[in-house]
Design an enzyme around this catalytic site. Structure first.
Site, short mmCIF file in Angstrom:
data_model
loop_
_atom_site.label_atom_id
_atom_site.label_comp_id
_atom_site.label_asym_id
_atom_site.label_seq_id
_atom_site.Cartn_x
_atom_site.Cartn_y
_atom_site.Cartn_z
N ARG A 22 -45.88 43.05 53.17
CA ARG A 22 -46.03 41.68 53.64
C ARG A 22 -46.68 41.72 55.02
O ARG A 22 -46.34 42.58 55.85
CB ARG A 22 -44.68 40.96 53.73
N GLU A 79 -51.48 34.30 55.91
CA GLU A 79 -52.34 34.17 54.72
C GLU A 79 -52.54 32.70 54.38
O GLU A 79 -51.61 31.92 54.52
CB GLU A 79 -51.70 34.91 53.54
N HIS A 102 -54.65 40.30 49.28
CA HIS A 102 -53.34 40.29 48.59
C HIS A 102 -53.51 40.42 47.07
O HIS A 102 -53.04 39.57 46.30
CB HIS A 102 -52.55 39.02 48.95
C1 GLV Z 1 -46.74 40.48 45.70
O1 GLV Z 1 -46.97 40.50 46.87
C2 GLV Z 1 -45.43 40.49 45.17
O2 GLV Z 1 -44.45 40.42 45.93
O3 GLV Z 1 -45.31 40.57 43.94
#
Ligand code: GLV
Ligand code: GLV
Length: 329
Positions: free
Chosen positions: A248, A277, A295
């Site tokens: 993250r 983001e 991401h």
């Molecule tokens: C993606 O970032 C997830 O947490 O699946």
């Protein structure tokens, strides 16, 4: 039973729900953009007023699912199935108070995220995006003994921060395939892992960082991991080290990262997640020694399908009165 899905997801998940006879509403407008909080609240409230209230909400990781959204779904809302392994976007305390179950999609994306992590590691070490840009720009005039020199990954030392499923899978590739040495930092020690991977545990991250050629982050976003990587931590890393982040964004202080990369405190970084983001810190965009992906670490057709299936299965189990397989306690 009625299900609200905040954004279009792979059909396979929607089909599972429809095959159960559930009525599925997909917020189709939010195909290529985020769903707004207002949109979600309005949809839930409107359904209430038309006596078609939703029993389940399938949410996406960028949506902050807070008490207000939950209240808009009450009294019928029983489950929030997050389409992600991470669940920092959901207020778990508020959900518990309201007796709403929360689930995630672990396991099915482990291999894919580990692959993406490893792709980033290889790509930054071998300067793949830079080399591609160079070639497309017509700059390849002569083979050169010192043209675009990179760094070997094989036999180097990797520090894994957070030894969950994904961190463990990254260790598998690096040790079994690339003969890397693995160090790891976690709140818990795992002696079985140490034996299998000849790995070394560091309870204290600061003690591990000076030995790592690569550092890969696999912890969830918590108060205790926010800005875990700040200027002080970058100072503890080798100037030849690379940072990889597929967890993250807010775990890394981006301002400090940009500064550390430009001052040479570390050699490079490759990140899939950002502090705000979908905004990307403009200072990062100016640097050549960082790779930025939007991401997408779990974004393969296979895995996104499996995530849709798993989220749907969690909803089905919950609505049939069972404990869903991926309930978050
Ligand atoms: C993606 O970032 C997830 O947490 O699946
Ligand atoms: C995520 O599934 C993790 O445990 O790393």
């Amino acid at each position: 039973m009625k299900i609200f899905i905040t954004r279009p997801i792979p059909q396979i998940g929607i089909k599972l729900l429809k095959d159960k006879g559930y009525e599925v509403t997909v917020n189709e407008g939010a195909k290529d953009r985020e769903a707004t909080k207002e949109e979600i609240v309005t949809a839930l409230r409107q359904a209430q007023s038309e006596s078609k209230a939703f029993d389940a909400l399938l949410s996406i990781l960028t949506e902050k699912i807070d008490a207000e959204i939950m209240d808009a779904g009450l009294p019928t809302l029983k489950i929030i199935a997050n389409y992600a392994v991470g669940f920092d976007n959901i207020d778990l305390v508020a959900a518990k108070e309201r007796k709403i179950m929360v689930t995630n999609t672990p396991g099915v994306l482990t291999d894919t995220v580990a692959e993406h992590t490893f792709s980033l590691m290889l790509s930054i070490a071998h300067r793949i995006p830079e080399a591609d840009k160079f070639t497309r720009a017509g700059l390849y005039k002569a083979w050169g003994p010192e043209l675009l020199l990179g760094t070997d990954v094989s036999k180097k030392t990797l520090g894994i921060v957070g030894l969950g499923r994904i961190g463990t899978r990254v260790a598998y590739h690096t040790v079994k395939g690339f003969q890397m040495k693995v160090l790891y930092n976690d709140t818990k020690r795992n002696e079985e892992f140490e034996k299998e991977y000849n790995a070394v545990y560091y309870q204290n991250l600061d003690n591990m960082l000076p030995y790592c050629d690569f550092v890969s982050i696999h912890v969830p976003l918590l108060d205790s991991t926010h800005h875990l990587f700040n200027e002080d931590r970058f100072k503890k890393m080798k100037p030849t080290a690379y940072l990889i982040n597929t967890s993250r964004g807010p775990i890394v202080d981006e301002t400090a990262l940009a500064l550390s990369l430009s001052k040479g405190l570390i050699k490079g970084a490759a990140i899939d997640v950002f502090e705000n983001e979908p905004n990307v810190n403009p200072d990062l965009l100016k640097l050549d020694n960082i790779i930025l992906t939007p991401h997408i670490a779990s974004a393969t057709e296979e895995t996104r399908n499996k995530m849709a299936e798993l989220a749907a299965q969690n909803i089905i189990e919950a609505l049939e009165g069972h404990i869903p397989p991926n309930i978050i306690e």
